[in-house]
Design a protein around this motif. Sequence first.
Motif, PDB file in Angstrom:
ATOM      1  N   LYS A 256       0.825  -1.207   0.000  1.00 50.36           N
ATOM      2  CA  LYS A 256       0.000   0.000   0.000  1.00 50.36           C
ATOM      3  C   LYS A 256       0.863   1.264   0.000  1.00 50.36           C
ATOM      4  CE  LYS A 256      -4.259  -1.847   1.916  1.00 50.36           C
ATOM      5  NZ  LYS A 256      -5.231  -1.816   3.000  1.00 50.36           N
ATOM      6  N   GLU A 257       1.972   1.222   0.738  1.00 50.43           N
ATOM      7  CA  GLU A 257       2.885   2.372   0.737  1.00 50.43           C
ATOM      8  C   GLU A 257       3.486   2.571  -0.654  1.00 50.43           C
ATOM      9  OE1 GLU A 257       5.809   1.865   3.824  1.00 50.43           O
ATOM     10  OE2 GLU A 257       4.279   1.756   5.388  1.00 50.43           O
ATOM     11  N   LYS A 258       3.880   1.473  -1.299  1.00 48.34           N
ATOM     12  CA  LYS A 258       4.424   1.572  -2.658  1.00 48.34           C
ATOM     13  C   LYS A 258       3.387   2.138  -3.612  1.00 48.34           C
ATOM     14  CE  LYS A 258       7.870  -2.127  -2.656  1.00 48.34           C
ATOM     15  NZ  LYS A 258       8.234  -3.429  -3.248  1.00 48.34           N
ATOM     16  N   ILE A 259       2.144   1.683  -3.463  1.00 51.81           N
ATOM     17  CA  ILE A 259       1.072   2.192  -4.333  1.00 51.81           C
ATOM     18  C   ILE A 259       0.918   3.699  -4.133  1.00 51.81           C
ATOM     19  CG2 ILE A 259      -1.435   2.192  -4.709  1.00 51.81           C
ATOM     20  CD1 ILE A 259      -1.388  -0.844  -4.211  1.00 51.81           C
ATOM     21  N   ALA A 260       0.950   4.131  -2.889  1.00 52.58           N
ATOM     22  CA  ALA A 260       0.793   5.563  -2.614  1.00 52.58           C
ATOM     23  C   ALA A 260       1.931   6.370  -3.244  1.00 52.58           C
ATOM     24  CB  ALA A 260       0.736   5.799  -1.111  1.00 52.58           C
ATOM     25  N   VAL A 261       3.159   5.877  -3.094  1.00 53.10           N
ATOM     26  CA  VAL A 261       4.319   6.580  -3.656  1.00 53.10           C
ATOM     27  C   VAL A 261       4.232   6.605  -5.174  1.00 53.10           C
ATOM     28  CG1 VAL A 261       6.824   6.423  -3.962  1.00 53.10           C
ATOM     29  CG2 VAL A 261       5.833   6.112  -1.698  1.00 53.10           C
ATOM     30  N   ARG A 262       3.930   5.467  -5.765  1.00 54.62           N
ATOM     31  CA  ARG A 262       3.861   5.387  -7.235  1.00 54.62           C
ATOM     32  C   ARG A 262       2.705   6.237  -7.774  1.00 54.62           C
ATOM     33  NH1 ARG A 262       8.722   4.373  -7.777  1.00 54.62           N
ATOM     34  NH2 ARG A 262       9.401   2.225  -7.628  1.00 54.62           N
ATOM     35  N   THR A 263       1.617   6.305  -7.039  1.00 60.48           N
ATOM     36  CA  THR A 263       0.489   7.129  -7.467  1.00 60.48           C
ATOM     37  C   THR A 263       0.881   8.604  -7.468  1.00 60.48           C
ATOM     38  OG1 THR A 263      -1.059   5.501  -6.589  1.00 60.48           O
ATOM     39  CG2 THR A 263      -1.920   7.705  -6.990  1.00 60.48           C
ATOM     40  N   GLU A 264       1.628   9.022  -6.459  1.00 62.92           N
ATOM     41  CA  GLU A 264       2.107  10.408  -6.422  1.00 62.92           C
ATOM     42  C   GLU A 264       3.071  10.677  -7.577  1.00 62.92           C
ATOM     43  OE1 GLU A 264       1.237  13.082  -4.529  1.00 62.92           O
ATOM     44  OE2 GLU A 264      -0.368  11.736  -3.876  1.00 62.92           O
ATOM     45  N   ASP A 265       3.960   9.715  -7.838  1.00 63.15           N
ATOM     46  CA  ASP A 265       4.885   9.861  -8.968  1.00 63.15           C
ATOM     47  C   ASP A 265       4.108   9.972 -10.277  1.00 63.15           C
ATOM     48  OD1 ASP A 265       6.988   9.638  -7.219  1.00 63.15           O
ATOM     49  OD2 ASP A 265       7.496   7.571  -7.754  1.00 63.15           O
ATOM     50  N   LEU A 266       3.111   9.120 -10.433  1.00 61.38           N
ATOM     51  CA  LEU A 266       2.299   9.123 -11.648  1.00 61.38           C
ATOM     52  C   LEU A 266       1.577  10.459 -11.807  1.00 61.38           C
ATOM     53  CD1 LEU A 266       1.095   7.633 -14.091  1.00 61.38           C
ATOM     54  CD2 LEU A 266      -0.696   6.779 -12.567  1.00 61.38           C
ATOM     55  N   LYS A 267       1.039  10.952 -10.729  1.00 62.46           N
ATOM     56  CA  LYS A 267       0.328  12.227 -10.776  1.00 62.46           C
ATOM     57  C   LYS A 267       1.272  13.342 -11.229  1.00 62.46           C
ATOM     58  CE  LYS A 267      -2.365  15.274  -7.775  1.00 62.46           C
ATOM     59  NZ  LYS A 267      -2.835  15.503  -6.404  1.00 62.46           N
ATOM     60  N   ALA A 268       2.483  13.364 -10.672  1.00 58.36           N
ATOM     61  CA  ALA A 268       3.458  14.390 -11.040  1.00 58.36           C
ATOM     62  C   ALA A 268       3.868  14.261 -12.508  1.00 58.36           C
ATOM     63  CB  ALA A 268       4.684  14.284 -10.137  1.00 58.36           C
ATOM     64  N   LYS A 269       4.123  13.037 -12.950  1.00 58.41           N
ATOM     65  CA  LYS A 269       4.530  12.809 -14.349  1.00 58.41           C
ATOM     66  C   LYS A 269       3.407  13.199 -15.308  1.00 58.41           C
ATOM     67  CE  LYS A 269       8.547  10.705 -13.635  1.00 58.41           C
ATOM     68  NZ  LYS A 269       9.816  11.208 -14.071  1.00 58.41           N
ATOM     69  N   LYS A 270       2.164  12.847 -14.962  1.00 54.49           N
ATOM     70  CA  LYS A 270       1.045  13.204 -15.828  1.00 54.49           C
ATOM     71  C   LYS A 270       0.887  14.717 -15.915  1.00 54.49           C
ATOM     72  CE  LYS A 270      -2.082   9.259 -15.830  1.00 54.49           C
ATOM     73  NZ  LYS A 270      -3.413   8.761 -15.458  1.00 54.49           N
ATOM     74  N   GLN A 271       1.074  15.374 -14.782  1.00 62.30           N
ATOM     75  CA  GLN A 271       0.952  16.826 -14.769  1.00 62.30           C
ATOM     76  C   GLN A 271       2.059  17.463 -15.610  1.00 62.30           C
ATOM     77  OE1 GLN A 271       0.996  18.487 -10.844  1.00 62.30           O
ATOM     78  NE2 GLN A 271       0.199  20.462 -11.520  1.00 62.30           N
ATOM     79  N   GLU A 272       3.266  16.954 -15.479  1.00 61.63           N
ATOM     80  CA  GLU A 272       4.397  17.458 -16.271  1.00 61.63           C
ATOM     81  C   GLU A 272       4.138  17.243 -17.761  1.00 61.63           C
ATOM     82  OE1 GLU A 272       9.218  16.677 -16.641  1.00 61.63           O
ATOM     83  OE2 GLU A 272       8.099  15.782 -14.982  1.00 61.63           O
ATOM     84  N   LEU A 273       3.664  16.054 -18.110  1.00 59.52           N
ATOM     85  CA  LEU A 273       3.365  15.745 -19.509  1.00 59.52           C
ATOM     86  C   LEU A 273       2.241  16.639 -20.029  1.00 59.52           C
ATOM     87  CD1 LEU A 273       3.858  13.953 -21.975  1.00 59.52           C
ATOM     88  CD2 LEU A 273       2.235  12.313 -21.021  1.00 59.52           C
ATOM     89  N   ALA A 274       1.215  16.845 -19.227  1.00 59.45           N
ATOM     90  CA  ALA A 274       0.107  17.697 -19.642  1.00 59.45           C
ATOM     91  C   ALA A 274       0.574  19.129 -19.874  1.00 59.45           C
ATOM     92  CB  ALA A 274      -1.005  17.664 -18.601  1.00 59.45           C
ATOM     93  N   THR A 275       1.476  19.599 -19.034  1.00 60.02           N
ATOM     94  CA  THR A 275       2.015  20.952 -19.196  1.00 60.02           C
ATOM     95  C   THR A 275       2.781  21.076 -20.503  1.00 60.02           C
ATOM     96  OG1 THR A 275       2.215  21.150 -16.793  1.00 60.02           O
ATOM     97  CG2 THR A 275       3.469  22.710 -18.109  1.00 60.02           C
ATOM     98  N   ILE A 276       3.621  20.097 -20.792  1.00 55.49           N
ATOM     99  CA  ILE A 276       4.399  20.120 -22.035  1.00 55.49           C
ATOM    100  C   ILE A 276       3.476  20.042 -23.240  1.00 55.49           C
ATOM    101  CG2 ILE A 276       6.066  18.835 -23.421  1.00 55.49           C
ATOM    102  CD1 ILE A 276       7.463  18.060 -20.793  1.00 55.49           C
ATOM    103  N   VAL A 277       2.510  19.133 -23.199  1.00 55.46           N
ATOM    104  CA  VAL A 277       1.581  18.975 -24.323  1.00 55.46           C
ATOM    105  C   VAL A 277       0.783  20.260 -24.528  1.00 55.46           C
ATOM    106  CG1 VAL A 277      -0.497  17.753 -25.080  1.00 55.46           C
ATOM    107  CG2 VAL A 277       1.421  16.463 -24.169  1.00 55.46           C
ATOM    108  N   GLU A 278       0.330  20.847 -23.439  1.00 49.22           N
ATOM    109  CA  GLU A 278      -0.458  22.076 -23.536  1.00 49.22           C
ATOM    110  C   GLU A 278       0.354  23.219 -24.145  1.00 49.22           C
ATOM    111  OE1 GLU A 278      -2.336  25.266 -20.430  1.00 49.22           O
ATOM    112  OE2 GLU A 278      -2.488  23.145 -19.915  1.00 49.22           O
ATOM    113  N   SER A 279       1.606  23.322 -23.740  1.00 46.59           N
ATOM    114  CA  SER A 279       2.434  24.427 -24.239  1.00 46.59           C
ATOM    115  C   SER A 279       2.805  24.261 -25.711  1.00 46.59           C
ATOM    116  CB  SER A 279       3.691  24.583 -23.385  1.00 46.59           C
ATOM    117  OG  SER A 279       4.542  23.472 -23.546  1.00 46.59           O
ATOM    118  N   THR A 280       2.835  23.011 -26.190  1.00 47.76           N
ATOM    119  CA  THR A 280       3.258  22.781 -27.580  1.00 47.76           C
ATOM    120  C   THR A 280       2.117  22.365 -28.500  1.00 47.76           C
ATOM    121  OG1 THR A 280       3.814  20.485 -27.068  1.00 47.76           O
ATOM    122  CG2 THR A 280       5.597  22.105 -26.879  1.00 47.76           C
ATOM    123  N   SER A 281       0.908  22.237 -27.976  1.00 49.41           N
ATOM    124  CA  SER A 281      -0.184  21.689 -28.778  1.00 49.41           C
ATOM    125  C   SER A 281      -0.548  22.574 -29.971  1.00 49.41           C
ATOM    126  CB  SER A 281      -1.418  21.438 -27.910  1.00 49.41           C
ATOM    127  OG  SER A 281      -1.923  22.655 -27.419  1.00 49.41           O
TER     128      SER A 281
END
Length: 171
Positions: free
Chosen positions: A113-138
């Motif tokens: 469960k701790e690993k899931i929580a950490v990985r979920t936070e990592d995923l959230k950050a990566k998705k946000q970073e990707l969304a920012t890049i996509v938005e700026s270059t779309s």
Amino acid sequence: EIDKILQLRGELPLEVENLEREIAELKAKSARVSEHIEEMTRLIAENKLNISECDAQIEKYKSQLDNISNSREYDSLNKEIENQGLLRQIAEKHISEAKERIFDKKNDLEVVKEKIAVRTEDLKAKKQELATIVESTSKEEERLCADRDACAAKIDERTMSAYDHIRQSCN
């Protein structure tokens, strides 16, 4: 230019996909561990039932000891009492082993469960970073794709197919 925009995204799409897959695997593992805990809990309940049945049989045989008529019957009843006592000890042993396994599995479940929580936070950050890049270059990417499509419409299909094949082999 489109390749440069895609290159700007880098490995983020793959990282997001890998994190999503890893989270799915961790959730599946968590479910398996939970099932194992439930199975051990059922085993404990079954063994407690066996213990109560053994106790009832022992009491029954002890009450029959009062009404025996010969030594053979006495020996037989004592043997049955001894057997029921051994069955009771085995059930108690199974209960204690199951409790130990449940404790271990609960610890494993907490780690997962701790690993899931950490990985979920990592995923959230990566998705946000990707969304920012996509938005700026779309907008620029859409414009370049439209320009590419306009140029591709002017070229014959065979040449365009060869061009796409060459581009794919270079990537």
